[in-house]
Design a protein around this motif. Structure first.
Motif, short mmCIF file in Angstrom:
data_model
loop_
_atom_site.label_atom_id
_atom_site.label_comp_id
_atom_site.label_asym_id
_atom_site.label_seq_id
_atom_site.Cartn_x
_atom_site.Cartn_y
_atom_site.Cartn_z
N GLU A 47 41.80 26.46 44.23
CA GLU A 47 42.34 25.53 43.36
C GLU A 47 43.04 25.87 42.45
O GLU A 47 44.15 25.16 41.93
CB GLU A 47 40.84 25.00 42.79
N SER A 48 42.80 27.08 42.15
CA SER A 48 43.87 27.76 41.20
C SER A 48 45.10 28.13 41.59
O SER A 48 46.15 28.05 41.00
CB SER A 48 43.15 29.19 40.40
N MET A 49 45.25 28.70 42.89
CA MET A 49 46.36 29.19 43.57
C MET A 49 47.31 27.80 43.80
O MET A 49 48.54 28.06 44.15
CB MET A 49 46.04 29.70 44.88
N THR A 89 47.52 37.38 36.77
CA THR A 89 46.28 36.42 37.42
C THR A 89 46.10 36.69 38.66
O THR A 89 44.96 37.15 39.16
CB THR A 89 46.85 35.16 37.29
N LEU A 90 46.89 37.00 39.43
CA LEU A 90 46.72 37.53 40.92
C LEU A 90 46.25 38.91 41.10
O LEU A 90 45.56 39.16 41.78
CB LEU A 90 47.97 37.24 41.79
N VAL A 118 41.45 31.36 29.90
CA VAL A 118 40.95 30.14 30.32
C VAL A 118 40.97 29.88 31.89
O VAL A 118 39.96 29.38 32.32
CB VAL A 118 41.66 28.93 29.44
N ARG A 119 42.04 30.23 32.43
CA ARG A 119 42.20 30.06 33.75
C ARG A 119 41.05 30.93 34.65
O ARG A 119 40.38 30.59 35.77
CB ARG A 119 43.66 30.46 34.45
N THR A 158 37.52 29.71 36.65
CA THR A 158 37.30 30.17 38.19
C THR A 158 35.92 30.89 38.32
O THR A 158 35.19 30.64 39.08
CB THR A 158 38.41 31.37 38.52
N LEU A 159 35.47 31.76 37.28
CA LEU A 159 34.41 32.30 37.27
C LEU A 159 33.17 31.15 36.91
O LEU A 159 32.14 31.12 37.71
CB LEU A 159 34.21 33.11 35.98
N GLY A 160 33.52 30.12 36.26
CA GLY A 160 32.58 29.17 35.95
C GLY A 160 32.55 28.19 37.37
O GLY A 160 31.23 27.93 37.60
N ASP A 161 33.50 28.14 37.90
CA ASP A 161 33.45 27.34 39.49
C ASP A 161 32.45 28.21 40.56
O ASP A 161 31.84 27.64 41.33
CB ASP A 161 34.68 27.21 39.95
#
Length: 712
Positions: A185-187, A221-222, A261-262, A266-269
Motif C-alpha cells: 500500500e505504501s509502495m 523510507t525504503l 506519519v508514513r 505502516t506499523l499500525g496496519d
C-alpha cells in the motif's frame, strides 16, 4: 525516413531487454529475407524488382563503434561508449538508467559491487546491504549528484523481494502478511513516482537535479522498510516481530514529519490483525486465533462441552484457574503493561456468561498507533466493565461481604462465645487421638454449637480432621504445586492438634473463597485453637473436682499456671490484636470501597499473606512447631497437677513443679532466641514490618524467658 530517427528507433527496440535468442532470431530472419531477394533478382535477370527495392530501402542495423552488447542479469542490452557522448546525452541516459534501476530493472551503467552471478547466491536478507556503483565514465558532476541515491536500489530490491516471498508462502503468519500488505500500500506511492518520472523524461520535462529532489525522500523510507523486512525474515513469532518493529520505530529520530506519519501508519496496519484478536477477546470473550499467535490459550478442547453448560460443581475456581493459559512470548512488548487487563477482561466475560449474567458488551475498534494511548484506554474500559459487574454480582446477589466477615468470626475465633462453646462441646473428643475421632460426630457437635447462631450461612462451616500438623501444612502452602510431595500423615496427633474448620463456598462465591486462601486461614485457625485450648485447660486446674478429692496446690504451682496462661494469652493477642485485626479492618474497608473484583481479591491475598508472614513467622515453620511444643509443655503440666491428689508428698510435688518451671522457661528462651535471630536478619534486610513484628513479640515473651520470681 530520416536515418538518425531510424537508428534511434532500432536502438530503442534493441534496448527494450531483448534476450540473446530473440535478438539472434530476428537478425537471422532479416538475413534470410535478404538472401531470398537476391536469388529472385538473379533469377529474373534484374536486381531492381519491387521486392528488392523494398528490402534495399530498409535501414541497416546501426554500425557505430559506440554500441556494445553487454550481458546484464542474463539479458543482453546495448550500451554506448560514454566518453563519446555529450554531457546532455549522458544526463538523459543516466536519468533513464536510474528510473529503471530504482524499479529493479538491470542497467549497464549501474552495477552492484559484487558479481551479478553472486546476487542469486546471497540471502534475501542481505540484498539491502549490497552497494551499487555508477560507471566512472559519467561526468564527475553527474556522479556527485546521484551517488547518495544508489542505496535506494538495494533497499527497493529487499522490500520487493519480501513482498513477493510472503505472498507466495502459504503458511505465512497473518502478521507477516499484514506487513507485506502495508508495504504494498505504501509502495504504491513510490510506483506512482517512478511512473511520473518516466513520463516527464519522455516529455523532456525532467533533469537530473529534479529527479534527485523527488527521489531523495524515499531513501529514508525504503531504508526503514528494508530494515523491517530484514527483521520479519528472522526466526520470530508474530508478537516478537511486532515488538521488534515497534522498538525500531521508537528508536528512530525522525526529522521528516511526513516520514514519521508514513511509517507510523505502516506499523499500525501491521498490528491491526493482532489487535483484532485482542478486541474480540476483551470485548466478547472469544478467542479467534487459527494460527496460534495470541498470548491467551484456551485449554478447553474445541469439541468439548461449552462452559455455559457446566454444572456449578464442575465450574469452580480450579476450572477457571486452569482453563486459560498465558503464553508471555506471544504478547507484544507494547501491550505488556495491559497484558493482565487483556487476559482478565475475556476471562471475566466468560465467568459472567457462566453465571447467566446479561450485560451490554463493548463494541469499539481497537487499534495501535505508536506514541498514542487510546488503545490503553479502550483496553482499560473493556476490563473494568466485566470486573465491576462480577464484583457487583458477588456483593449484591451472593452477599460476599457477609461471608468475609464469617471468616474473621470463625477462623480467627472472633465471634463471641464461639471458641469457648466449641471447646466445651468437643472437650472429650479433642483429648483423643485423631484416628479415634469420627468426622460425622465432630460435625454434629459443631452444628450443635452453631444452632443458637442467627448467622444465615452457618451451615457452610464444616469440621475437618487434618492428617498432618499445622507446621507441615504451612510448609506445604509455600511449596510449588509442581514440586509439592504428599502430605506426611501423623496419626499421633490429638484432636486439638488436628481439628480444623472448612468453609464450603459454592460457585460463584468460590471464585474468591477458594481452597488456597481458606487453607491459609485454616493454619491460623489451628494455631489459635491450640492457644485457646491450652488456656482453657490451665483455667480449669483446681476447679473441676477429680473423683471427689481436691488436687494439691501450692503458691509456686499456682504462679506457674498463671505464668503459662498469660504466655498463651500474649501469643494469641500478638497474632490477633497486633497483627490480624488492623490488617483485616483495612481489608474490610477495601471491600466496601472496591470498584473491581481484582481490587478485592488482591487485598484479600495480601492480607492473608501478611498475617501468615508476621503472625506465624512463616519464613520458618520452626516457630509454629515451637508453639505447639510449648502448648504441649503446658498441657503436660496440667496432667501432672491433676495426677497429684491432696495429701500426697508435697516435696515430690514441688520438685515436679520446679522441673516444669525450668522446662517452660527454657523453651520460651529458645523461642526468644529464634525470634531474635529473625529480628536481626529482617533489620539487615530492610524489612520494616517484619522487624516491628519481631520486636513486639520479643517484648511480649521477654518476661517468660527469665528466671521466675520465687512465689511466697
Amino acid at each position: 525516413m530520416n536515418p538518425p530517427e531510424v537508428d534511434k528507433e532500432v536502438a530503442d527496440k534493441v534496448r527494450f531487454h531483448l534476450s540473446k535468442e530473440e535478438l539472434e532470431r530476428q537478425m537471422r530472419n532479416i538475413h534470410d529475407r535478404g538472401d531470398q531477394g537476391d536469388s529472385k533478382s538473379r533469377a529474373s535477370g534484374s536486381g531492381h524488382t519491387g521486392r528488392s527495392h523494398s528490402l534495399s530501402s530498409l535501414p541497416e542495423m546501426p554500425r557505430q563503434d559506440s554500441w556494445v552488447f553487454e550481458s546484464v542479469g542474463g539479458f543482453y542490452v546495448p550500451t554506448e561508449d560514454l566518453s563519446k557522448m555529450s554531457l546532455q546525452k549522458q544526463e538523459q541516459l543516466l536519468i533513464k538508467d536510474l528510473i529503471y534501476a530504482f524499479s529493479g530493472v538491470p542497467s549497464t551503467h549501474i552495477k552492484p559491487d559484487i558479481k551479478v552471478d553472486q546476487i542469486a547466491e546471497i540471502s534475501a536478507m542481505d540484498v539491502s546491504k549490497v552497494r551499487f556503483r555508477l560507471d566512472d565514465a559519467f561526468s564527475g558532476a553527474l556522479r556527485g549528484m546521484v551517488n547518495e541515491l544508489l542505496p535506494l536500489i538495494g533497499y527497493y530490491i529487499s522490500v520487493q523481494s519480501y513482498i513477493e516471498e510472503t505472498n507466495m508462502t502459504p503458511s505465512c503468519g497473518r502478521t507477516r502478511l499484514a506487513l507485506a500488505s502495508a508495504f504494498m500500500e505504501s509502495m504504491q506511492l513510490y510506483y506512482d513516482l517512478l511512473a511520473k518520472l518516466e513520463t516527464d523524461l519522455q516529455d523532456k520535462k525532467l533533469n537530473l537535479k529534479e529527479l534527485v529532489r523527488q527521489a531523495r525522500p524515499w531513501l529514508a523510507t525504503l531504508k526503514l522498510y528494508s530494515g523491517m523486512a530484514e527483521v520479519a525474515r528472522g526466526e520470530v513469532n508474530s508478537a516478537q516481530l511486532l515488538s521488534l518493529l515497534d522498538d525500531s520505530f521508537g528508536s528512530q529520530k525522525f526529522t521528516d514529519p511526513e516520514l514519521k506519519v508514513r511509517v507510523s501508519k505502516t506499523l499500525g496496519d501491521v498490528t491491526r490483525s493482532y489487535m483484532k484478536i485482542v478486541q474480540l477477546w476483551t470485548q466478547k470473550g472469544i478467542i479467534y486465533d487459527t494460527q496460534n499467535e495470541f498470548f491467551v490459550h484456551d485449554n478447553e478442547r474445541p469439541n468439548s462441552m461449552s462452559s455455559t453448560l457446566l454444572t456449578p460443581e464442575q465450574c469452580c475456581f480450579d476450572y477457571w484457574h486452569h482453563r486459560y493459559q498465558v503464553l508471555p512470548d506471544r504478547l507484544p512488548d507494547f501491550l505488556l503493561n495491559q497484558g493482565e487487563h487483556i487476559f482478565l477482561a475475556g476471562k471475566y466475560l466468560n465467568i459472567l456468561r457462566q453465571c447467566n449474567v446479561t450485560m451490554k458488551l463493548m463494541q469499539q475498534p481497537l487499534l495501535y498507533v505508536p506514541g498514542e494511548s487510546k488503545h490503553m484506554e479502550i483496553i482499560k474500559d473493556s476490563y473494568e466493565l466485566p470486573a465491576k459487574k462480577l464484583l457487583e454480582i458477588l456483593m449484591k446477589e451472593h452477599q460476599l461481604a457477609s461471608h468475609l466477615k464469617n471468616l474473621w468470626a470463625y477462623f480467627l475465633m472472633q465471634r463471641e462465645g464461639f471458641a469457648d462453646a466449641l471447646l466445651n462441646r468437643c472437650h472429650k473428643q479433642l483429648q483423643r487421638n485423631v484416628d479415634r475421632l469420627i468426622p460425622e460426630k465432630m460435625q454434629s457437635l459443631l452444628s450443635e454449637v452453631l444452632q443458637q447462631s442467627t448467622d444465615p450461612f452457618k451451615d457452610m462451616l464444616r469440621c475437618h480432621l487434618k492428617a498432618c500438623d499445622a507446621a507441615t501444612q504451612l510448609s506445604e502452602l509455600h511449596e510449588s504445586k509442581d514440586t509439592q510431595g504428599e502430605v506426611i500423615e501423623n496419626l499421633n496427633l490429638c484432636g486439638y492438634e488436628s481439628l480444623a474448620l472448612r468453609y464450603e463456598a459454592k460457585w460463584p462465591l468460590s471464585f474468591v473463597l477458594h481452597s488456597e486462601p481458606l487453607e491459609e486461614l485454616q493454619v491460623i485457625q489451628r494455631v489459635l485453637l491450640l492457644l485457646r485450648y491450652v488456656r482453657r485447660q490451665l483455667s480449669a486446674l483446681w476447679k473441676a473436682p477429680v473423683e471427689g478429692v481436691g488436687l494439691m496446690k501450692t503458691a509456686q504451682s499456682e504462679y506457674l499456671r498463671e505464668r503459662m496462661h498469660k504466655c498463651m494469652l500474649n501469643l494469641e493477642n500478638h497474632i490477633v490484636l497486633y497483627i490480624s485485626e488492623p490488617r483485616w479492618k483495612s481489608f474490610m474497608e477495601v471491600v466496601d470501597k472496591a470498584q473491581t473484583i481484582d481490587e478485592l481479591t488482591k487485598k484479600f491475598r495480601l492480607t492473608l499473606n501478611e498475617i501468615l508472614r508476621l503472625g506465624l513467622l512463616s519464613s520458618t515453620t520452626t516457630y509454629v512447631s515451637s508453639l505447639f511444643t510449648l502448648g504441649q509443655v503446658c498441657l503436660n503440666y496440667c496432667g501432672f497437677v491433676e495426677s497429684i491428689q491432696g495429701g500426697s508428698d508435697p516435696v515430690k510435688f514441688q520438685k515436679g513443679v520446679r522441673e516444669y518451671e525450668d522446662e517452660f522457661g527454657s523453651f520460651v528462651a529458645s523461642i526468644l532466641e529464634l525470634v531474635g535471630e529473625l529480628a536481626k536478619s529482617s533489620a539487615s534486610g530492610g524489612k520494616v514490618a517484619e522487624r516491628d513484628s519481631y520486636k513486639e513479640l520479643l517484648k511480649r515473651l521477654d518476661e517468660f524467658g527469665k528466671a521466675p520470681k520465687s512465689a511466697s
